[in-house]
Design a protein around this motif. Structure first.
Motif, mmCIF file in Angstrom:
data_model
loop_
_atom_site.group_PDB
_atom_site.id
_atom_site.type_symbol
_atom_site.label_atom_id
_atom_site.label_comp_id
_atom_site.label_asym_id
_atom_site.label_seq_id
_atom_site.Cartn_x
_atom_site.Cartn_y
_atom_site.Cartn_z
ATOM 1 N N LYS A 272 0.823 -1.218 0.000
ATOM 2 C CA LYS A 272 0.000 0.000 0.000
ATOM 3 C C LYS A 272 0.853 1.262 0.000
ATOM 4 C CE LYS A 272 -3.602 -2.081 3.028
ATOM 5 N NZ LYS A 272 -3.155 -2.736 4.261
ATOM 6 N N ASN A 273 2.190 1.135 -0.089
ATOM 7 C CA ASN A 273 3.092 2.282 0.115
ATOM 8 C C ASN A 273 2.798 3.003 1.428
ATOM 9 O OD1 ASN A 273 3.093 2.904 -3.396
ATOM 10 N ND2 ASN A 273 4.788 2.127 -2.188
ATOM 11 N N ASP A 274 2.488 2.224 2.444
ATOM 12 C CA ASP A 274 2.208 2.810 3.756
ATOM 13 C C ASP A 274 3.357 2.513 4.708
ATOM 14 O OD1 ASP A 274 -0.157 4.193 3.608
ATOM 15 O OD2 ASP A 274 -1.411 2.425 3.979
ATOM 16 N N LYS A 275 3.853 3.571 5.361
ATOM 17 C CA LYS A 275 4.842 3.405 6.419
ATOM 18 C C LYS A 275 4.316 4.238 7.574
ATOM 19 C CE LYS A 275 9.690 4.128 7.622
ATOM 20 N NZ LYS A 275 11.065 4.384 7.184
ATOM 21 N N LEU A 276 3.826 3.578 8.603
ATOM 22 C CA LEU A 276 3.118 4.289 9.658
ATOM 23 C C LEU A 276 3.751 4.033 11.009
ATOM 24 C CD1 LEU A 276 -0.555 3.506 8.567
ATOM 25 C CD2 LEU A 276 0.740 5.617 8.161
ATOM 26 N N ASP A 277 3.627 5.038 11.892
ATOM 27 C CA ASP A 277 4.135 4.837 13.246
ATOM 28 C C ASP A 277 2.979 4.662 14.212
ATOM 29 O OD1 ASP A 277 3.558 7.538 12.675
ATOM 30 O OD2 ASP A 277 4.575 8.154 14.510
ATOM 31 N N THR A 278 3.215 3.841 15.200
ATOM 32 C CA THR A 278 2.223 3.581 16.229
ATOM 33 C C THR A 278 2.926 3.721 17.575
ATOM 34 O OG1 THR A 278 0.554 1.995 16.984
ATOM 35 C CG2 THR A 278 2.632 1.073 16.227
ATOM 36 N N ALA A 279 2.141 3.830 18.625
ATOM 37 C CA ALA A 279 2.732 4.062 19.940
ATOM 38 C C ALA A 279 1.895 3.426 21.032
ATOM 39 C CB ALA A 279 2.846 5.558 20.207
ATOM 40 N N GLN B 48 3.723 18.378 17.559
ATOM 41 C CA GLN B 48 3.525 17.335 16.552
ATOM 42 C C GLN B 48 4.729 17.314 15.610
ATOM 43 O OE1 GLN B 48 0.317 18.108 13.851
ATOM 44 N NE2 GLN B 48 0.253 15.999 13.083
ATOM 45 N N TRP B 49 5.188 16.125 15.300
ATOM 46 C CA TRP B 49 6.332 16.004 14.400
ATOM 47 C C TRP B 49 5.906 16.218 12.946
ATOM 48 C CZ3 TRP B 49 10.206 11.567 15.818
ATOM 49 C CH2 TRP B 49 10.530 11.652 17.198
ATOM 50 N N CYS B 50 6.830 16.688 12.112
ATOM 51 C CA CYS B 50 6.477 16.763 10.687
ATOM 52 C C CYS B 50 7.563 16.251 9.750
ATOM 53 C CB CYS B 50 6.041 18.171 10.296
ATOM 54 S SG CYS B 50 7.305 19.409 10.432
ATOM 55 N N VAL B 51 8.847 16.475 10.072
ATOM 56 C CA VAL B 51 9.877 16.030 9.120
ATOM 57 C C VAL B 51 9.906 14.500 9.053
ATOM 58 C CG1 VAL B 51 12.316 16.129 8.489
ATOM 59 C CG2 VAL B 51 11.207 18.142 9.475
ATOM 60 N N HIS B 52 9.735 13.851 10.194
ATOM 61 C CA HIS B 52 9.695 12.381 10.187
ATOM 62 C C HIS B 52 8.566 11.833 9.311
ATOM 63 C CE1 HIS B 52 12.973 11.855 12.939
ATOM 64 N NE2 HIS B 52 12.758 10.575 12.998
ATOM 65 N N PRO B 53 7.346 12.283 9.502
ATOM 66 C CA PRO B 53 6.285 11.772 8.613
ATOM 67 C C PRO B 53 6.550 12.076 7.137
ATOM 68 C CG PRO B 53 5.333 12.957 10.482
ATOM 69 C CD PRO B 53 6.814 13.135 10.579
ATOM 70 N N MET B 54 7.135 13.253 6.864
ATOM 71 C CA MET B 54 7.468 13.550 5.446
ATOM 72 C C MET B 54 8.482 12.543 4.921
ATOM 73 S SD MET B 54 7.666 17.665 4.825
ATOM 74 C CE MET B 54 8.047 18.377 6.399
ATOM 75 N N GLU B 55 9.447 12.204 5.772
ATOM 76 C CA GLU B 55 10.455 11.228 5.341
ATOM 77 C C GLU B 55 9.847 9.843 5.189
ATOM 78 O OE1 GLU B 55 13.197 8.609 4.437
ATOM 79 O OE2 GLU B 55 12.141 8.324 6.340
ATOM 80 N N HIS B 56 8.923 9.509 6.086
ATOM 81 C CA HIS B 56 8.307 8.176 5.995
ATOM 82 C C HIS B 56 7.646 7.969 4.627
ATOM 83 C CE1 HIS B 56 8.021 7.518 10.645
ATOM 84 N NE2 HIS B 56 9.245 7.435 10.179
ATOM 85 N N GLU B 57 7.117 9.037 4.067
ATOM 86 C CA GLU B 57 6.539 8.910 2.726
ATOM 87 C C GLU B 57 7.627 8.562 1.704
ATOM 88 O OE1 GLU B 57 3.370 8.794 2.002
ATOM 89 O OE2 GLU B 57 2.964 9.070 4.134
ATOM 90 N N LEU B 58 8.771 9.225 1.832
ATOM 91 C CA LEU B 58 9.877 8.901 0.910
ATOM 92 C C LEU B 58 10.266 7.430 1.024
ATOM 93 C CD1 LEU B 58 12.351 11.918 1.396
ATOM 94 C CD2 LEU B 58 10.628 11.628 -0.394
ATOM 95 N N SER B 59 10.426 6.974 2.279
ATOM 96 C CA SER B 59 10.856 5.580 2.476
ATOM 97 C C SER B 59 9.785 4.598 2.028
ATOM 98 C CB SER B 59 11.174 5.329 3.959
ATOM 99 O OG SER B 59 12.363 5.975 4.330
ATOM 100 N N ILE C 17 14.234 4.199 0.815
ATOM 101 C CA ILE C 17 15.566 4.763 1.106
ATOM 102 C C ILE C 17 15.829 4.701 2.611
ATOM 103 C CG2 ILE C 17 15.493 6.321 -0.878
ATOM 104 C CD1 ILE C 17 15.043 8.634 1.135
ATOM 105 N N THR C 18 17.096 4.861 2.997
ATOM 106 C CA THR C 18 17.453 4.862 4.412
ATOM 107 C C THR C 18 16.842 6.091 5.087
ATOM 108 O OG1 THR C 18 19.512 3.724 3.920
ATOM 109 C CG2 THR C 18 19.400 4.888 6.033
ATOM 110 N N HIS C 19 16.176 5.819 6.216
ATOM 111 C CA HIS C 19 15.429 6.853 6.934
ATOM 112 C C HIS C 19 16.301 8.083 7.243
ATOM 113 C CE1 HIS C 19 12.566 8.555 9.703
ATOM 114 N NE2 HIS C 19 13.256 8.242 10.790
ATOM 115 N N GLY C 20 17.474 7.870 7.800
ATOM 116 C CA GLY C 20 18.333 8.995 8.194
ATOM 117 C C GLY C 20 18.797 9.818 6.991
ATOM 118 N N VAL C 21 18.936 9.155 5.849
ATOM 119 C CA VAL C 21 19.322 9.862 4.625
ATOM 120 C C VAL C 21 18.200 10.817 4.208
ATOM 121 C CG1 VAL C 21 19.762 9.563 2.149
ATOM 122 C CG2 VAL C 21 20.925 8.083 3.826
#
Lengths: 385, 385
Positions: free
Chosen positions: B156-163, B262-273, B278-282
């Protein structure tokens, strides 16, 4: 960086109105021993709020009040007896470090059959303890989040600290508003106490605990900014909040894990308090700059330069010796700015017992930042006169 | 300072030789599922050491290997099935954040009867979990001490975080030597990841979380000092130790409690990955400076000035705008110094999916440092090309 075993299990409910979380104490049972000091919590409404939450949660409570500022072993014994008689399920401390320390040792002694003083002399004898909950009313000792307790036997002029994983509070309620009524004098002493906790671990021979050193500086800068602010405006919420959280983080292990060092200024002050019953933070503010001057040498100058530049913002271009000395001057001036006494004479302490106190510490400071003999401790006391 | 509920129950055994503490896993039972990635732990001896301690402790173990760098929901489902079939008592992750995240969700899914993806979509559905133990081999995500997990469904091209509080590890073993074999590229990406975790909370509209801001700076300075050092000398123990401990403290709550944002750069990167693997930190290193430039304005300049002076040591006498812009330039230059790609083009990403990614984030960033619409996210992606 040195090896360490990190364990900070205490939960913290921080902020306005968090006293409602006291209801969570019911997870431990239905009978609580409430421990507090001189009754100021009745004047400022904290007692009523706590009692109301307990009642709503179906928890009944017994009370032990009158805990002294340097809590006594007799009070611990009395509390432990109450716990056993009433089959108490948890101990609730409402107050500052003294009350919390007393409650911790009550919780341990309630599960111990011998003399409670045994547990002060040797924390490893603590094999069990009732759950401990705290409501903090003074930002200073950090007892709300650590496994330490300091208990006095005034008959013997003994003020000793003990430690155990088992006396770390289950949870603590930190509402900065509960410290609005703390006096200027106590706010100043509390700030000095927090800073001293940091100094005890910041001045370490471990050179590669870089992260810990920078976090130490974070706490110190917080005290320097907000100590005076809280004194000027006792109802400055953010000043009270930053000081309160600084008090917990200064000593819960976060800053010391990886760079452990034996403390020395605290034990030196404990002797003062044991002989003269002075406020702990006041004694620390008097001894700290004198101790710093005593240990400053070619071997330690780099650390003082780091301290001067990173904490006091002293110009890094200046001579190292100048930076180091000014870092100490600035520390002394800061305590003076807080209105704290500068000398032992200022608090009525003379030469009379100094040798006796120094003798008690002789041979103990072998692993401190700079090891100190009894004679050296005596010299520091004398320079503080 | 905002209210917060602090809970960091994970114990950490930090340092050389601490793998012997793995024996403590036997407190949970006698059957463990060992989860790991591509098998590098067999090459560097960590697998053998762990297996030996488990055997000595009377613990038998089953294995689930081959966890992907962006761990898949299929692996979680497979692990949960194994746990149920074999009546596993605890899940042991050996690896970096991907392996630990996967193990966390296996531990939760093992106690859940429905589709494991439900727990990724909604962490509050996690009502129970097997105890989780980790042995960390990569300093980056901080998963070893927090309650987060990021799981992908590549179909689904989904990369999601849960807590969930329930997936915080019971204990983690952090031996800096176990990261000696981490490649330069992964060391660089890990450093960028740690720094990004700090940026997500350091850039907050909460102006009075002073202590937290200073602690954020402590972690950033640690990364800036030791990231390059670890790349230059992979067996620099103190560099590896400081980075490892920084990775845990950056995201375990310590820095965000009291200043949540609320975080934003991480979710933006998660879409790329999710689209490009690609490597998350990159991805973070590419997006971060662009995001900073995008949100720099008169409203945010003070924060960037603070960042420039306190983290990068930029002369406080300069013009605020200059300091702010240089703080971003220095951040970009630092990532470049680590050898990280500077643009999306550098990692083979073009315009093709940017709109689709931005659309997925449209409407979500309402409570970020500066709220961002889908169009604004798209603009940031484009500027990163």
């Amino acid at each position: 960086m040195q090896n360490f075993n990190y364990s900070i299990p205490t939960k913290v409910y921080f902020g306005k109105g968090q006293i409602k979380k006291l209801s969570k104490i019911s997870q431990f049972g239905t009978k609580v021993l409430m421990v507090y000091g001189g009754g100021s919590i009745k004047g400022n409404g904290i007692y009523d709020k706590a009692a109301a939450v307990l009642r709503e949660s179906g928890v009944s409570f017994f009370e032990l009040s009158g805990v002294d500022p340097n809590p006594r072993i007799e009070t611990v014994a009395l509390g432990a007896k109450l716990c056993k008689e009433k089959e108490i399920d948890a101990v609730l401390a409402i107050g500052g470090g003294s009350t919390i320390d007393c409650a911790k040792m009550i919780a341990a002694a309630a599960k111990y059959d011998g003399d409670p003083w045994d547990l002060v002399l040797d924390g490893s004898k603590i094999k069990d303890a009732l759950p401990i909950v705290t409501i903090l009313t003074l930002a200073a000792t950090g007892s709300e989040m650590d496994g330490f307790a300091v208990i006095s036997d005034m008959d013997k002029n003994d003020k000793l600290d003990t430690a155990s994983e088992l006396i770390k509070p289950a949870f603590s309620i930190l509402d900065p508003k509960f410290t609005y009524s703390v006096s200027q004098k106590q706010t100043a002493a509390g700030t000095a106490d927090i800073m001293s906790h940091v100094f005890e671990v910041y001045f370490t021979r471990e050179k590669d605990a870089f992260l810990q050193a920078r976090m130490c500086e974070a706490v110190l800068k917080t005290c320097i900014k907000y100590g005076p602010a809280a004194m000027e405006n006792p109802e400055d919420y953010d000043a009270r909040a930053n000081l309160m959280w600084a008090s917990s983080l200064a000593i819960n292990g976060l800053l010391s894990y990886g760079s452990d060092v034996q403390w020395c200024v605290h034990p030196m002050e404990h002797e003062l308090s044991a002989f003269y019953d002075i406020t702990h933070g006041v004694g620390l503010a008097i001894l700290t700059p004198v101790w710093m001057e005593y240990v400053l040498s070619e071997a330690t100058i780099d650390k003082f330069v780091e301290f001067g530049i990173n904490v006091w913002g002293i110009d890094a271009e200046r001579e190292p010796r100048q930076i180091a000395e000014e870092s100490i001057d600035r520390t002394r001036a800061f305590f003076a700015q807080l209105g704290l006494p500068r000398t032992l004479a200022d608090v009525g302490i003379g030469e009379e017992n100094l040798s006796k106190m120094a003798d008690k510490l002789d041979g103990l400071f072998t692993d401190t930042y700079i090891p100190l003999t009894g004679n050296e401790v005596l010299e520091i006391y004398r320079r503080a006169l």
